[in-house]
Design an enzyme around this catalytic site. Structure first.
Site, PDB file in Angstrom:
ATOM      1  N   ASP A   1       1.188   7.840  -1.490  1.00  0.00           N
ATOM      2  CA  ASP A   1       2.255   8.023  -0.499  1.00  0.00           C
ATOM      3  C   ASP A   1       3.629   7.650  -1.039  1.00  0.00           C
ATOM      4  O   ASP A   1       4.650   8.072  -0.482  1.00  0.00           O
ATOM      5  CB  ASP A   1       1.957   7.183   0.748  1.00  0.00           C
ATOM      6  CG  ASP A   1       0.647   7.571   1.398  1.00  0.00           C
ATOM      7  OD1 ASP A   1       0.451   8.771   1.637  1.00  0.00           O
ATOM      8  OD2 ASP A   1      -0.188   6.683   1.644  1.00  0.00           O
TER       9      ASP A   1
ATOM     10  N   VAL B   1       6.329  -3.325   1.908  1.00  0.00           N
ATOM     11  CA  VAL B   1       6.938  -2.263   1.105  1.00  0.00           C
ATOM     12  C   VAL B   1       6.035  -1.042   1.231  1.00  0.00           C
ATOM     13  O   VAL B   1       4.913  -1.040   0.730  1.00  0.00           O
ATOM     14  CB  VAL B   1       7.077  -2.685  -0.371  1.00  0.00           C
ATOM     15  CG1 VAL B   1       7.610  -1.521  -1.204  1.00  0.00           C
ATOM     16  CG2 VAL B   1       7.996  -3.892  -0.495  1.00  0.00           C
TER      17      VAL B   1
ATOM     18  N   HIS C   1      -3.513  -0.651  -1.466  1.00  0.00           N
ATOM     19  CA  HIS C   1      -4.547   0.272  -0.997  1.00  0.00           C
ATOM     20  C   HIS C   1      -5.731  -0.543  -0.514  1.00  0.00           C
ATOM     21  O   HIS C   1      -6.016  -1.620  -1.035  1.00  0.00           O
ATOM     22  CB  HIS C   1      -4.979   1.227  -2.123  1.00  0.00           C
ATOM     23  CG  HIS C   1      -5.832   2.358  -1.657  1.00  0.00           C
ATOM     24  ND1 HIS C   1      -7.202   2.253  -1.553  1.00  0.00           N
ATOM     25  CD2 HIS C   1      -5.519   3.610  -1.240  1.00  0.00           C
ATOM     26  CE1 HIS C   1      -7.693   3.398  -1.107  1.00  0.00           C
ATOM     27  NE2 HIS C   1      -6.693   4.234  -0.907  1.00  0.00           N
TER      28      HIS C   1
ATOM     29  N   HIS D   1      -2.955   4.858   8.986  1.00  0.00           N
ATOM     30  CA  HIS D   1      -3.713   5.786   8.140  1.00  0.00           C
ATOM     31  C   HIS D   1      -2.838   6.908   7.587  1.00  0.00           C
ATOM     32  O   HIS D   1      -2.604   6.983   6.390  1.00  0.00           O
ATOM     33  CB  HIS D   1      -4.892   6.358   8.939  1.00  0.00           C
ATOM     34  CG  HIS D   1      -5.809   7.245   8.154  1.00  0.00           C
ATOM     35  ND1 HIS D   1      -5.906   7.205   6.781  1.00  0.00           N
ATOM     36  CD2 HIS D   1      -6.699   8.198   8.551  1.00  0.00           C
ATOM     37  CE1 HIS D   1      -6.806   8.081   6.371  1.00  0.00           C
ATOM     38  NE2 HIS D   1      -7.291   8.708   7.423  1.00  0.00           N
TER      39      HIS D   1
END
EC number: 2.3.3.5
Length: 460
Positions: free
Chosen positions: A403, A341, A346, A300
């Site tokens: 991210d 990767v 998502h 998470h």
């Protein structure tokens, strides 16, 4: 849910009343603004309850054994995540929010406390309303002495996320909700002390994060004065030791990061955990402590630091004068080694993450960021990786998520302790779950209690 026409029209009018953009002439504070919209929301809930037997979807075996992915089973007011369009906050896109939400006394990015106001009320606050709210957050940021003593007692090797969660739970000594519930309080009034606790936690959590970040300066951080004329993010940066005009771009990055990460619907682990624990009438401090523990899980909240480590390893391997083929080869080496990767894909999104694009747009206006070889790798990966991942054929979304850029941008601005990136995420993620906790109490939502089933039952 198929509502009858009359009911649907009525519900639509109520929703418009609740969610309209408004600038109140009397300039109410946040609690007053919330109090004004609660009756309409309660009326809307009453209308929806009349359709309680309506079917909104089906439950498949894959939902049960697949982490309930895609299963619509909880109420969440602040944001809606669409697989193709991305996140919307009361119908507003990220670009809408960047345009409409007030900015800080310094800087050019939307303020996360303005995002909190929008999430809670459905309304865009005025600049003066946000300034007053920022001042309130600065004034309520103090920590009791027992929290400082607790922070000093932590072993040096304790993970930062463990520390912030413990301190957040220990702050429930300050909970107004817990005290009033013990004395006895009308259920219809639960929302008020819950609101007070949520604001108290929102005010305190940057200082808590700074205690974790600066463990050798507990007393300094614990008693550091904040500027009531400045915004939440600016004061957070001050607590981290990165204040001053020379860190102005970092302050804007922090504003953007905290606003972007504040809410992402209710099904993610940190949001759901907070809601779940809160449904038992645990106070906001205990509830969000649970959310932070969920955020600590590597599936998470640890992605930003994993991306940074991967990018730095990539740079070490292919250098700063790389070609497209160098990048493509490194991507394939990663995949062929059985690794993923990091920063791509998502759980819900099937298109590029608009939060990633917002961070890239931020970077595009800063020449020093664009010249950074590490950031150049991020940009080049975003151009090449989707094609490689599509060819690899094992991902439903080959596009970069937020991210993929956030950790590298922090690194560029000298915030180079990846272990603490998730702590910063934890400061941000307080926004959405705390908003929903307030609405859970305002709407009188029940304790969460789904039914479970075993494998033999599923096989039948």
């Amino acid at each position: 849910m198929a509502l009858p026409l009359r009911t649907a029209r009525h519900a639509s009018r109520l929703a418009q009343t609740i969610g309209r953009r408004g600038y109140a002439t009397a300039e109410p504070d946040l609690k007053s603004a919330l109090k004004a919209v609660i009756p309409a929301k309660r009326e809307l809930l009453a209308e929806v309850k009349k359709q309680g037997d309506e079917v909104i979807g089906e439950v498949k075996v894959s939902n049960v054994i697949g982490g309930m992915r895609g299963l619509k089973s909880m109420l969440w007011e602040g944001s809606v995540l669409d697989a193709d369009e991305g996140i919307r906050f009361h119908g507003k896109t990220i670009k809408d929010c960047q345009k409409e939400l007030p900015k800080g006394p310094t800087g050019t990015e939307m303020l996360p406390e303005a995002m909190f106001w929008l999430l809670l009320t459905g309304e865009v606050p005025s600049t003066s309303q946000v300034r007053a709210f920022s001042k309130q957050l600065a004034e309520e940021s103090h920590l009791p002495d027992h929290i400082l003593d607790l922070a000093k007692s932590f072993p040096k090797h304790m993970h930062p996320m463990t520390q912030i969660s413990i301190i957040t739970a220990a702050l429930n000594t300050e909970s107004k909700f817990a005290k009033l519930y013990e004395k006895g309080i009308n259920k219809a009034d639960y929302w008020e002390p819950t609101f007070d606790d949520a604001i108290s936690l929102l005010a305190k959590i940057p200082r808590v994060a700074a205690l974790v970040f600066r463990p050798n300066e507990i007393d300094v951080v614990g008693r550091q004065k904040l500027d009531p004329a400045q915004d939440w993010s600016y004061n957070f940066a001050e607590l981290l030791g990165k204040g001053g005009a020379n860190n102005a771009d970092f302050h804007d990055l922090l504003r953007l990061y905290l606003a972007l990460h504040g809410d992402h619907e209710g099904g993610n682990v940190s949001a759901h955990a907070t809601h779940l624990v809160g449904s038992a009438l645990s106070d906001p401090f205990l509830s969000y402590s649970a959310g932070l523990l969920g955020l600590a899980g590597p599936l998470h909240g640890l992605a930003a630091q994993e991306v940074l480590r991967w990018i730095l390893a990539m740079q070490e391997k292919i250098g700063t004068k790389f070609t497209d083929e160098d990048v493509r080869a490194y991507l394939w080496d990663t995949l062929k080694s059985g690794r993923v990767v990091p920063g791509y894909g998502h759980g819900v999104l099937r298109k590029p993450d608009p939060r990633f694009q917002a961070l890239m747009d931020f970077a595009a206006t800063r020449k020093d960021v664009l010249a950074n070889p590490v950031f150049q790798l991020v940009k080049k990966n975003s151009e090449i990786a989707p094609g490689v991942l599509t060819e690899h054929g094992k991902t439903k979304n080959p596009h970069p998520n937020v991210d993929a850029a956030s950790g590298v941008l922090f690194y560029h601005y000298g915030f180079q302790q990846p272990l603490y990136y998730t702590v910063t995420f934890g400061v941000s993620r307080a926004l959405g779950p705390l908003v929903q906790l307030i609405w859970d109490r305002a709407l009188g939502l029940p304790i969460e209690r789904p039914k479970s089933i075993n494998l033999l039952g599923l096989k039948k």
